[in-house]
Design an enzyme around this catalytic site. Structure first.
Site: not given
Ligand code: UD1
Ligand code: CA
Length: 455
Positions: A8, A15, A22, A353, A368, A407
């Protein structure tokens, strides 16, 4: 067992406060997502399916054929993300591993413990709907909590926002790393309900499995492995962990690292046994360090080949090559296309170089050399400069073998000096010099019939 991976990577990464997505922020010379792709590929032997969204064109272009990208146009949660990926996951897969692209510290060994836990349960005759990693941590903030029954079986993952005060205190947490039964996943992904937040939570798959009486296996992991990156503080922390891991691998493979804490070695670097890396070194890119070479203290080597028994002291070496027993420093700079033959010596403040220095050539003190060929055993006197640029174009300097440059010689390119030629101190050489000839002065001219040419 055939494994498919889903990574994912669609999230905003708010942040990070960055224009760069990221997952494209580099750690030890590789974009964050490469670490996740590599771990996934190590487990399955197949390119993973990567769910992209925010600034997807950059991520897709970077990954190329190393992944199959699917687009999540609306970021409706982790469950929704996996729903987008599922149709693209190979039909033949038995299990689907889901990980995050922002988890570069996850090692293949750790992921393998998850697969093994799944397999062990399946082989015992109770094929799980899924297996997942869990971590236990005193500070549970930001994580979904693992809610268990009195008997110990997992009951659900509850997102922090939805926790009761009692659940909030739970220290067993969901890092977000799962191994799903592929068939079960496909059949049940659509059952994820819409949350109060308007998202589809992948974590709800646990509750769905439990309600069906299907087994959910948990496998404990170390927090360090699954610590995700949300901001640049965590990015620096993860970089430190990866840096330490890489340095330790080199040490265990026979490289002496005097001070691991101050040594930065990218993952792409190869170092042969018995090399010594002194403090404050940065070894980067496609760099290879030969046997018994000594690097540092305080040197940077980028995309370069350093031969056996070479020495690089307080110097910068970029896109360059040093053959065996050559040395540079302190305060030398090899730039793109510099190639030192064997036993070449570059001393203080030398810059080279796009040039080849033949074996045994010496350039002891500030100078150089650019766009030049220097023959074997030639001596480049202190302050020698190849004047290779006329303001519009670069020109070549060719210096034969056994040449002695006095030199402060200026070699105004294009110019050629034959084997055994010599220049007097301060010579400005504007015309070719015949083999064995001695030239001097400004502009340099041949010395008439030398009375005593033994020197
Ligand atoms: C998620 C988990 C949580 C876990 C945490 C750990 C869920 C609902 N919750 O929460 O239980 O403790 O991760 O870090 O799964 N992403 C997508 N598409 C989306 C949403 C997210 O690709 O629509 C990807 C983000 O880029 C990221 C990952 O999924 O890499 C996690 O998403 P994030 O929003 O950080 O999840 P959390 O709310 O932290
Ligand atoms: Ca996260």
């Amino acid at each position: 067992m055939r494994i498919a991976n889903v990574i994912l990577a669609a999230g905003f990464g708010t942040r990070m406060k960055s224009e760069l997505p990221k997952v494209m922020h580099p750690l030890l010379g590789r974009p964050m997502i490469d670490w996740a792709v590599r771990t996934a590929t190590a487990i399955s032997g197949q390119p993973p399916v990567v769910v992209v969204g925010h600034r997807r064109e950059l991520v897709e272009a970077h990954l190329g054929s190393r992944a199959r990208c699917v687009v999540q146009t609306e970021l409706l949660g982790t469950g929704h993300a996996v729903q987008q990926a599922a149709p693209v996951v190979a039909d033949a897969a038995d299990v689907v591993i889901v990980t995050y692209a922002d988890m570069p510290l996850l090692r293949a060994e750790t992921l393998q413990t998850l697969v093994d836990a799944y397999l062990a349960a399946a082989e015992a005759g109770d094929r799980p709907a899924l297996a997942m990693l869990t971590v236990t941590r005193d500070d549970p903030q930001g994580f979904g909590r693992i809610v268990r029954r009195a008997t110990g079986e997992i009951q659900a993952i509850v997102e922090e926002a939805d926790c009761t005060p009692a659940q909030r205190a739970i220290k067993e947490l969901n890092p977000g790393v799962y191994c799903f039964d592929a068939t079960w996943l496909r059949a049940n992904l659509a059952a994820i309900p819409l949350s109060a937040k308007g998202e589809y939570y992948l974590t709800d798959m646990v509750g769905i499995a439990v309600r069906q009486g299907r087994r959910v296996v948990t496998q404990p992991a170390h927090f360090e492995d699954v610590n995700g990156i949300n901001d640049r503080v965590q990015l620096a922390h993860a970089t430190a962990v990866l840096r330490r891991r890489i340095v330790e691998q080199h040490m265990l493979a026979g490289v002496t690292v005097i001070d691991p804490a101050s040594t930065y070695i990218e993952d792409t670097v190869a170092i042969e046994a018995d090399a010594t890396i002194w403090p404050g070194c940065h070894l980067m890119g496609a760099t290879v360090i030969g046997r018994r070479a000594t690097i540092g203290p305080f040197s940077q080597v980028v995309d370069s080949r350093i031969g056996d028994d070479c020495r690089v002291v307080y110097s910068v070496v970029e896109q360059a090559r040093m053959d065996a027993h050559s040395e540079i420093g302190p305060f030398g700079h090899l730039r793109k296309g510099a190639h030192l033959g064997e036993n070449v010596h570059i001393g203080n403040f030398g810059e080279v170089k796009n040039s080849y220095l033949g074996s045994g050539a010496k350039m002891g003190h500030f100078g150089y050399v650019g766009d030049a060929q220097i023959g074997a055993n030639s001596n480049i006197g202190a302050g020698t400069v190849t004047c290779n640029f006329d303001g519009a174009r670069k020109h070549q300097t060719v210096v034969g073998d056994d040449v002695f440059l006095g030199s402060d010689t200026l070699l105004v390119a294009p110019v050629t000096l034959g084997d055994g030629a010599r220049t007097g101190a301060g010579a400005v050489v504007t015309r070719d010099v015949a083999p064995g000839a001695l030239v001097y002065g400004v502009p340099a001219r041949a010395r008439p019939t030398p009375p005593d040419d033994t020197h």
